[in-house]
Design an enzyme around this catalytic site. Structure first.
Site, PDB file in Angstrom:
ATOM      1  N   ASP A 251       0.795 -39.095 -31.870  1.00 26.03           N
ATOM      2  CA  ASP A 251       1.799 -38.227 -31.541  1.00 26.03           C
ATOM      3  C   ASP A 251       3.075 -39.000 -31.102  1.00 26.03           C
ATOM      4  O   ASP A 251       3.913 -38.674 -31.075  1.00 26.03           O
ATOM      5  CB  ASP A 251       1.275 -37.298 -30.559  1.00 26.03           C
ATOM      6  CG  ASP A 251       2.211 -36.017 -30.532  1.00 26.03           C
ATOM      7  OD1 ASP A 251       2.391 -35.449 -31.559  1.00 26.03           O
ATOM      8  OD2 ASP A 251       2.845 -35.429 -29.614  1.00 26.03           O
TER       9      ASP A 251
ATOM     10  N   CYS B  18       6.877 -27.593 -34.955  1.00 20.83           N
ATOM     11  CA  CYS B  18       6.358 -28.668 -34.116  1.00 20.83           C
ATOM     12  C   CYS B  18       6.695 -27.945 -32.738  1.00 20.83           C
ATOM     13  O   CYS B  18       5.818 -27.709 -31.992  1.00 20.83           O
ATOM     14  CB  CYS B  18       6.693 -29.996 -34.147  1.00 20.83           C
ATOM     15  SG  CYS B  18       6.009 -31.099 -33.069  1.00 20.83           S
TER      16      CYS B  18
ATOM     17  N   TYR C  87       3.735 -25.868 -30.555  1.00 21.83           N
ATOM     18  CA  TYR C  87       3.298 -26.524 -29.164  1.00 21.83           C
ATOM     19  C   TYR C  87       3.463 -25.543 -28.052  1.00 21.83           C
ATOM     20  O   TYR C  87       2.604 -25.368 -27.357  1.00 21.83           O
ATOM     21  CB  TYR C  87       4.042 -27.749 -29.031  1.00 21.83           C
ATOM     22  CG  TYR C  87       3.156 -28.966 -29.586  1.00 21.83           C
ATOM     23  CD1 TYR C  87       2.286 -29.873 -28.694  1.00 21.83           C
ATOM     24  CD2 TYR C  87       2.851 -29.021 -30.924  1.00 21.83           C
ATOM     25  CE1 TYR C  87       1.677 -30.931 -29.260  1.00 21.83           C
ATOM     26  CE2 TYR C  87       2.046 -30.026 -31.423  1.00 21.83           C
ATOM     27  CZ  TYR C  87       1.578 -30.959 -30.747  1.00 21.83           C
ATOM     28  OH  TYR C  87       0.822 -31.956 -31.244  1.00 21.83           O
TER      29      TYR C  87
ATOM     30  N   TYR D  79       3.739 -27.895 -22.014  1.00 22.93           N
ATOM     31  CA  TYR D  79       3.945 -26.935 -23.134  1.00 22.93           C
ATOM     32  C   TYR D  79       4.238 -25.696 -22.993  1.00 22.93           C
ATOM     33  O   TYR D  79       4.538 -25.048 -23.867  1.00 22.93           O
ATOM     34  CB  TYR D  79       3.037 -27.474 -24.424  1.00 22.93           C
ATOM     35  CG  TYR D  79       3.271 -28.844 -24.916  1.00 22.93           C
ATOM     36  CD1 TYR D  79       4.650 -29.065 -25.509  1.00 22.93           C
ATOM     37  CD2 TYR D  79       2.413 -29.844 -24.839  1.00 22.93           C
ATOM     38  CE1 TYR D  79       4.530 -30.518 -25.937  1.00 22.93           C
ATOM     39  CE2 TYR D  79       2.408 -31.046 -25.280  1.00 22.93           C
ATOM     40  CZ  TYR D  79       3.668 -31.421 -25.887  1.00 22.93           C
ATOM     41  OH  TYR D  79       3.815 -32.673 -26.289  1.00 22.93           O
TER      42      TYR D  79
ATOM     43  N   GLU E 184       0.859 -29.467 -39.139  1.00 20.55           N
ATOM     44  CA  GLU E 184       0.392 -29.342 -38.001  1.00 20.55           C
ATOM     45  C   GLU E 184      -1.249 -29.276 -37.973  1.00 20.55           C
ATOM     46  O   GLU E 184      -1.917 -29.975 -37.100  1.00 20.55           O
ATOM     47  CB  GLU E 184       1.053 -28.551 -37.283  1.00 20.55           C
ATOM     48  CG  GLU E 184       2.410 -28.354 -36.602  1.00 20.55           C
ATOM     49  CD  GLU E 184       2.656 -29.596 -35.705  1.00 20.55           C
ATOM     50  OE1 GLU E 184       1.583 -29.967 -34.572  1.00 20.55           O
ATOM     51  OE2 GLU E 184       3.533 -30.393 -35.890  1.00 20.55           O
TER      52      GLU E 184
END
Length: 233
Positions: free
Chosen positions: A45, A136, A140, A166, A208
């Protein structure tokens, strides 16, 4: 009449709900995730976020108004100075230096995902950039907020900080700003143009899921180990 983002959410919600059932994501929520798997996700990541930041920078250059430029500028800053900082803090707990993180070789899924986003962003206007980055950021936040609802999850001594990051008000605010930009640039688009953008969001949602799979399975490249001796993380 529903907004374009509401239309997108209806399309991707079944995929995102499946994220919450993924063993990697569930493991973060329960605190039971194997740390070697998290370490693999962390390194992959980190290199993903380097290209992701390039996408936000593209958004700044392709934006046609100051508000959009400002939002993408914030996303560049927050990714480089907040999200990647959290990754570096976690890496330090594994004895991984920042230099080592940066030199991580991307797995096949990471390479494919970032290459796809950069390609569609380069080929279109700012609307393509937003569609490429939206999943993304939004998913998240979706995951973080869902895991934050689990009793004790945000207080976990190792994974709690991930959940807090997040699900935070700051990250939620940036997500909502990006969603608003998506709705704004979608105004006046033809159905054919909207379908192109929707397909990008759906495709990145698939990516994802592949990224979670890659982390769960500790995957790099689907080749025999003996021919990959010069390629390691």
């Amino acid at each position: 009449m529903k907004t374009f983002s509401e239309r997108l959410y209806e399309r991707v919600e079944p995929i995102w709900k499946h994220y919450l059932e993924h063993p990697f994501v569930k493991g973060i929520g329960t605190g039971d995730l194997d740390k070697e798997k998290f370490k693999h996700w962390l390194k992959q990541d980190y290199v993903y976020l380097i290209d992701y930041t390039r996408l936000f920078a593209l958004g700044v250059t392709k934006a046609t108004d100051l508000e959009t430029m400002t939002t993408f500028g914030k996303l560049v800053y927050e990714t480089l100075n907040t999200e990647m900082s959290l990754h570096r803090q976690y890496a330090a707990q594994f004895g991984i230096s920042e230099e080592s993180l940066t030199q991580t070789k991307p797995a096949s899924t990471t390479t494919s995902y970032t290459s796809y986003m950069l390609d569609v962003a380069q080929r279109g206007g700012v609307e393509n950039v937003i569609a490429a980055v939206l999943t993304c950021t939004w998913s998240y936040n979706y995951i973080g907020r869902a895991l934050n609802e689990l009793e004790g999850a945000a207080e976990h001594p190792f994974y709690g900080e991930w959940i807090q990051m997040y699900s935070s008000d700051e990250f939620t605010d940036l997500t909502e700003q990006t969603i608003k930009i998506m709705d704004r640039v979608a105004e006046g688009k033809t159905e054919e143009e909207l379908q192109v953008l929707e397909d990008i969001v759906v495709r990145t949602s698939y990516y994802e899921h592949m990224f979670w799979d890659m982390a769960e399975r500790l995957e790099m490249w689907p080749l025999p180990e003996e021919v990959m001796t010069q390629y390691s993380e």
